[in-house]
Motif scaffolding. Structure first.
Motif, short mmCIF file in Angstrom:
data_model
loop_
_atom_site.label_atom_id
_atom_site.label_comp_id
_atom_site.label_asym_id
_atom_site.label_seq_id
_atom_site.Cartn_x
_atom_site.Cartn_y
_atom_site.Cartn_z
N ALA A 1 0.69 -1.16 -0.08
CA ALA A 1 -0.14 -0.09 0.14
C ALA A 1 0.79 1.14 0.01
O ALA A 1 0.37 2.38 -0.56
CB ALA A 1 -0.77 -0.12 1.15
N GLY A 2 2.14 1.24 0.26
CA GLY A 2 3.06 2.30 0.29
C GLY A 2 3.24 3.08 1.62
O GLY A 2 3.64 4.31 1.64
N GLU B 1 3.25 7.05 -5.19
CA GLU B 1 2.85 7.39 -3.97
C GLU B 1 1.67 6.65 -3.79
O GLU B 1 0.93 6.20 -4.33
CB GLU B 1 2.45 8.76 -3.93
CG GLU B 1 3.41 9.70 -4.36
CD GLU B 1 4.35 10.03 -3.43
OE1 GLU B 1 4.04 10.10 -1.83
OE2 GLU B 1 5.86 9.88 -3.38
N PRO B 2 1.22 6.54 -2.22
CA PRO B 2 0.07 5.61 -1.80
C PRO B 2 -1.20 5.96 -2.33
O PRO B 2 -2.18 5.11 -2.83
CB PRO B 2 0.08 6.10 -0.08
CG PRO B 2 1.34 6.40 0.20
CD PRO B 2 1.96 7.22 -1.09
N ASP B 3 -1.47 7.30 -2.77
CA ASP B 3 -2.73 7.58 -3.31
C ASP B 3 -2.73 7.10 -4.85
O ASP B 3 -3.82 6.94 -5.23
CB ASP B 3 -2.89 9.22 -3.12
CG ASP B 3 -1.71 10.00 -3.59
OD1 ASP B 3 -0.68 9.79 -2.62
OD2 ASP B 3 -1.72 10.69 -4.37
N ALA C 1 -3.74 3.69 -4.77
CA ALA C 1 -5.13 3.52 -4.46
C ALA C 1 -5.76 3.84 -5.76
O ALA C 1 -6.56 2.75 -6.10
CB ALA C 1 -5.50 4.40 -3.47
#
Lengths: 252, 416
Positions: A50-51, A73-75, A78
């Motif tokens: 997920a980061g 990046e995590p976003d 997603a």
């Protein structure tokens, strides 16, 4: 398809290695379960996918449908289709659950270059999803996860997953803290999302959850590696014999 | 050592020169100010806001009101309005007072050393206001009057001079009102030193907002003195985004039993802004309840100060007082100073205070980002929630929306 190749990970300051050359492939539509003793690196694996920044990736790669997640990046991960259902979902006082759901949904759509949802369309989706999971309307008006019971928080995670429609759903010990009724509701929620295109990574200590979310493959993790892979019957074997064999003879 | 009179600074000398021809009825106040001079860091109440060091100039008092060009963020609120321009009542920008409210200018200002002694302390900033304030605006809200609309007092500064507005409000028994003091305008070098005094009777419900949206180069010193009778409710709010140097002082005193005060504050600061919130809640009588919540968001090299004191006088049994200060520090260069105090002289009370200072919670940030929110958006959502907690007790939806929008604007400017 999620492909993890030769993944080596240490905690941020490099003092302790947690994943030691982990390899794992999850095909589209597959439900893969990872079981293993405490400290084997299961939750770390979910966070690294997920980061979360607390870890340093020393080597290896993680590809989702060919895209290199480790560079994102995590976003962005997603938006690319990764969803992590947290073991301990966080409380955010002052952010109404509805506001949060809308912000998340629209941010991901924007990240994929799609239009934002109209409010009526959004409301309809949330209502339908909440109803299936037995989430009352007044809970959606409250601060996200604030004052929710363990079971309510887990149901809220599954609602988020249903709305965000990921290509891989990672369930990090979703069964922890759930009574049998909540476990059934949550499992039914997950099963309803199973499809030929969506895969799942189910992390658990116990075989019990796998009675409700029946996996296609079971992987045993120990000391930061997958040490054995089998079908759903492997979970029963682990339940009967425990992890003792893997803890002492890991990577043998 | 402490008896040695310090050398007067340039700013103090300028103030002394300005006070040379002061009217006799204000002389006592001016002398009170002269006794202490500008407060500095060795004066406990000004330890974190050293006015002697921070005040760079003492511009002369405004001779007349200038031309108002700023638009109030509250312009769209359906309200009764009173406008003071550079400390002077401006009829053309004020509405006719509603029924049950009288508004008049008092040309002579009684020295506050006696009449309001119970409310206002011997604070040097208030003494300076009393010395230089030309006149006071007296607002009387009759008993049993329930104001439907908020009464907005706009205090607008138009140029680089000093203004010393003073507003005195009396709220009759069983009256209900919402007064907003909105500090607007200002330029570099402007000095505002205002005092609002409110005397509340019994069975009163009084809401009060102090809004600081002044120019980010102005110096804004504001003091509020509130005294409340029995079985009443005071809800006070403070919202700060403006001013280079600001200090808001709250002196609140319970004078009747079974009353309640809820005071909340949100300050959003960046660059080199310095904002001080200083609070004294005086439980002089038994069975009153006070709740204070102060929130600071500090970016860049800004400095926040919270000083809160709850006093429980001898005999003020069954006092229930709780005070909380929370600050989020976004950059290493920003500073938060917290000084909560309890002074308790009664033995059957429940009082507490707490203070936290920290960065944004990393785990929470990751949770939001894992749901697809980009970093700036996730931070803004968390900060908005944080500030929202200090605004949620504002009953008036329209005004709360305006403040939320101001906070949102601040957050947007930050991530831009």
């Amino acid at each position: 398809m999620l492909e993890i190749r030769n993944l080596h990970v240490a905690i941020e300051d490099g003092s302790k290695k947690i994943l030691n050359g982990l390899n794992l492939t999850i095909r589209d539509g597959e439900v893969a379960a990872i079981m293993g003793p405490n400290g084997s690196g299961k939750s770390t694996l979910s966070y690294v996918i997920a980061g979360k920044d607390d870890y340093e990736v020393l080597d290896g790669e993680i590809l989702l449908d060919g895209k290199n997640l480790l560079e994102m990046e995590p976003d962005a991960r997603a938006a690319a289709g990764v969803f992590l259902a947290f073991q301990y979902p966080l409380e955010i006082p002052g952010v109404a659950t509805m506001t949060f759901l809308k912000a998340a949904l629209n941010a991901q759509r924007k990240g994929r270059g799609e239009d934002e949802l109209t409010t009526p369309d959004f409301m309809k989706r949330v209502k339908a999803g909440a109803e299936k999971l037995g989430i009352p309307q007044d809970m959606l008006k409250r601060g996200l996860n604030v004052g929710f019971s363990g079971g309510e928080k887990k149901r809220m995670e599954i609602l988020q997953m249903a709305l965000l429609e990921p290509s891989i759903g990672i369930l990090d010990e979703t069964d922890s803290g759930l009574d049998i009724d909540a476990l059934k509701i949550v499992s039914e929620g997950v099963n309803a999302l199973r499809s030929a295109k969506r895969s799942f990574l189910v992390i658990t200590h116990y075989q019990r959850l796998l009675n409700y979310i029946v996996p296609d493959t079971v992987h045993v993790m120990s000391k930061g590696q997958i040490v054995r892979t089998g079908g759903k019957e492997l979970a029963f074997e682990l339940e009967a014999n425990g992890y003792a064999d893997y803890v002492t003879n890991a990577a043998a | 050592m402490s008896n040695i009179t310090p050398l007067k600074t340039e700013v103090e000398q300028a103030l002394i020169a300005q006070g040379a021809g002061i009217a006799p009825d204000r002389k006592a106040a001016f002398e009170r100010f002269l006794e202490s001079g500008l407060p500095h860091r060795r004066v406990e109440a000004y330890h974190y806001t050293d006015l002697r060091a921070l005040l760079k100039s003492a511009p002369p008092p405004a001779k007349a009101g200038g031309k108002v060009s700023v638009i109030s963020p509250l312009a769209d609120i359906d309200a009764d309005i009173i406008t003071l321009v550079d400390g002077r009542y401006e009829a053309s920008l004020s509405s006719t007072p509603p029924k049950g409210v009288s508004v008049k200018m008092a040309t002579t200002l009684a020295d506050d050393g006696s009449a309001q002694k119970s409310v206002l302390s011997s604070d040097p900033v208030i003494a300076l206001n009393a010395a230089f304030s030309d006149s006071a605006l007296d607002i009387a809200i009759d008993a049993k009057t329930e104001l439907v609309k908020p009464l907005i007092i706009r205090l607008v500064t138009t140029a680089a001079h000093a203004s010393y507005p003073r507003v005195r409000v009396t709220v009759g028994d069983h009256a209900k009102a919402f007064i907003v003091e909105s500090h607007e305008g200002g330029v570099a070098g402007a000095l505002i030193d205002s005092v609002l005094e409110v005397r509340m009777g019994d069975h009163v419900a009084f809401d009060h907002l102090r809004l600081n949206v002044t120019d980010r180069a102005a110096t804004v010193l504001t003091s509020f003195g509130g005294a409340m009778g029995k079985e009443s409710l005071y809800r006070g709010h403070n919202f700060v985004v403006g001013g280079a140097l600001s200090r808001h002082q709250i002196f609140f005193r319970f004078e009747g039993e079974q009353s309640k005060a809820e005071i909340s504050s949100a300050s959003l600061l960046n660059k080199k802004q310095h904002a001080d919130s200083t609070l004294v809640v005086d439980h002089a009588v038994p069975e009153c309840q006070s709740r204070e919540f102060f929130a600071h968001v500090l970016d860049d090299e800004s400095i926040g100060v919270f000083q809160g004191k709850i006093i429980v006088r001898p005999g003020a049994q069954q006092t229930d007082g709780k005070m909380m200060s929370r600050a989020i520090v976004l950059e290493d260069g920003a500073t938060m100073n917290n000084k909560p105090e309890l002074e308790i002289f009664a033995d059957d009370v429940a009082c507490g205070h707490g203070a936290t200072v920290g960065a944004l919670d990393e785990d929470l940030l990751f949770y939001l980002r894992a749901r697809g929110l980009p970093k700036a958006e996730a931070e803004a959502l968390m900060l908005q929630a944080f500030v929202g907690e200090a605004l949620e007790s504002i009953e008036h939806d329209g005004i709360r929306d305006v403040l939320e929008a101001l906070a949102e604007q601040w957050l947007k400017a930050r991530s831009a």
